[in-house]
Write a protein that holds these residues in place. Structure first.
Motif, short mmCIF file in Angstrom:
data_model
loop_
_atom_site.label_atom_id
_atom_site.label_comp_id
_atom_site.label_asym_id
_atom_site.label_seq_id
_atom_site.Cartn_x
_atom_site.Cartn_y
_atom_site.Cartn_z
N TRP A 51 36.75 -19.60 -21.94
CA TRP A 51 37.29 -20.56 -22.90
C TRP A 51 37.85 -19.84 -24.12
N ASP A 110 41.10 -18.16 -23.07
CA ASP A 110 42.18 -19.14 -22.94
C ASP A 110 42.65 -19.62 -24.30
N LYS A 111 41.71 -19.80 -25.22
CA LYS A 111 42.06 -20.25 -26.57
C LYS A 111 42.89 -19.19 -27.28
N LYS A 112 42.50 -17.92 -27.16
CA LYS A 112 43.27 -16.84 -27.78
C LYS A 112 44.65 -16.72 -27.15
N LYS A 156 46.37 -19.09 -25.75
CA LYS A 156 47.16 -20.24 -26.19
C LYS A 156 47.68 -20.01 -27.61
N ASN A 157 46.82 -19.48 -28.49
CA ASN A 157 47.25 -19.18 -29.86
C ASN A 157 48.32 -18.10 -29.88
N LYS A 170 50.43 -17.42 -27.49
CA LYS A 170 51.65 -18.01 -26.94
C LYS A 170 52.35 -18.86 -28.00
N ALA A 171 51.58 -19.63 -28.76
CA ALA A 171 52.16 -20.45 -29.82
C ALA A 171 52.79 -19.57 -30.89
#
Length: 170
Positions: free
Chosen positions: A133, A136-138, A140-141, A143-144
């Motif tokens: 998790w 995935d959170k890192k 996603k950040n 990628k943003a």
């Protein structure tokens, strides 16, 4: 045969390489009951593996390895040395044993590893899930942030192309 592996801090056989771990009573969603020291629910045995039967679970896995190894060795003997038996039948038996020996051995090694580090199966799964998790959170950040950076770069490029002065014709 109880190997005494269920809780080294309380007694049983002394294995210095096995760390003691806390056994918590947990609710098993499969059995719909509280299980003392729940490690995991075993689909193959259709029962919960907890502090009261963990040693027996390891004994069953160990015996599974031994049985399949003996079956594999006997199958090789019957196929290549002996003159009896059906080739197709022995090839089928060898194929099954060749699949089961590595898989059951992997299961055994995984549980020995968990005993070594002092962690249960459920705790290991929760730790892996939390790590995934976080990853995935890192991701996603990142990628943003990459999308925001590329968006800023493209708007800057558009701004530079519109303000550029066209050369005068000759």
């Amino acid at each position: 045969v109880d190997l005494g592996l269920h809780d080294p801090s309380v007694g049983g056989l002394d294995f210095p390489c096995i760390k003691g771990r806390k056994f918590e009573d947990r609710y098993c969603g499969q059995c719909k009951k509280m299980v003392p020291g729940l490690d995991h629910h075993c689909s193959w045995l259709n029962t919960c593996i907890g502090s009261s039967n963990y040693g027996r679970f390891l004994a069953v896995v160990t015996l599974g390895i031994i049985i399949h190894l003996v079956h594999l060795i006997y199958g090789v003997y019957m196929l290549f040395v002996s003159e009896e038996g059906s080739w197709a039948g022995w090839w089928g038996c060898l194929g099954l044993s060749a699949i089961f020996v590595p898989s059951v051995t992997t299961l055994f090694c995984f549980h020995v590893y968990l005993l070594w580090i002092g962690m249960g199966t459920y705790d290991w799964m929760l730790t892996r899930r939390a790590a995934r998790w976080d990853y995935d959170k890192k991701a996603k950040n990142n990628k943003a942030n990459d999308m925001q950076t590329s968006s800023q770069a493209s708007s800057q490029a558009r701004k530079n192309s519109t303000t550029a002065v066209a050369p005068a014709p000759p």
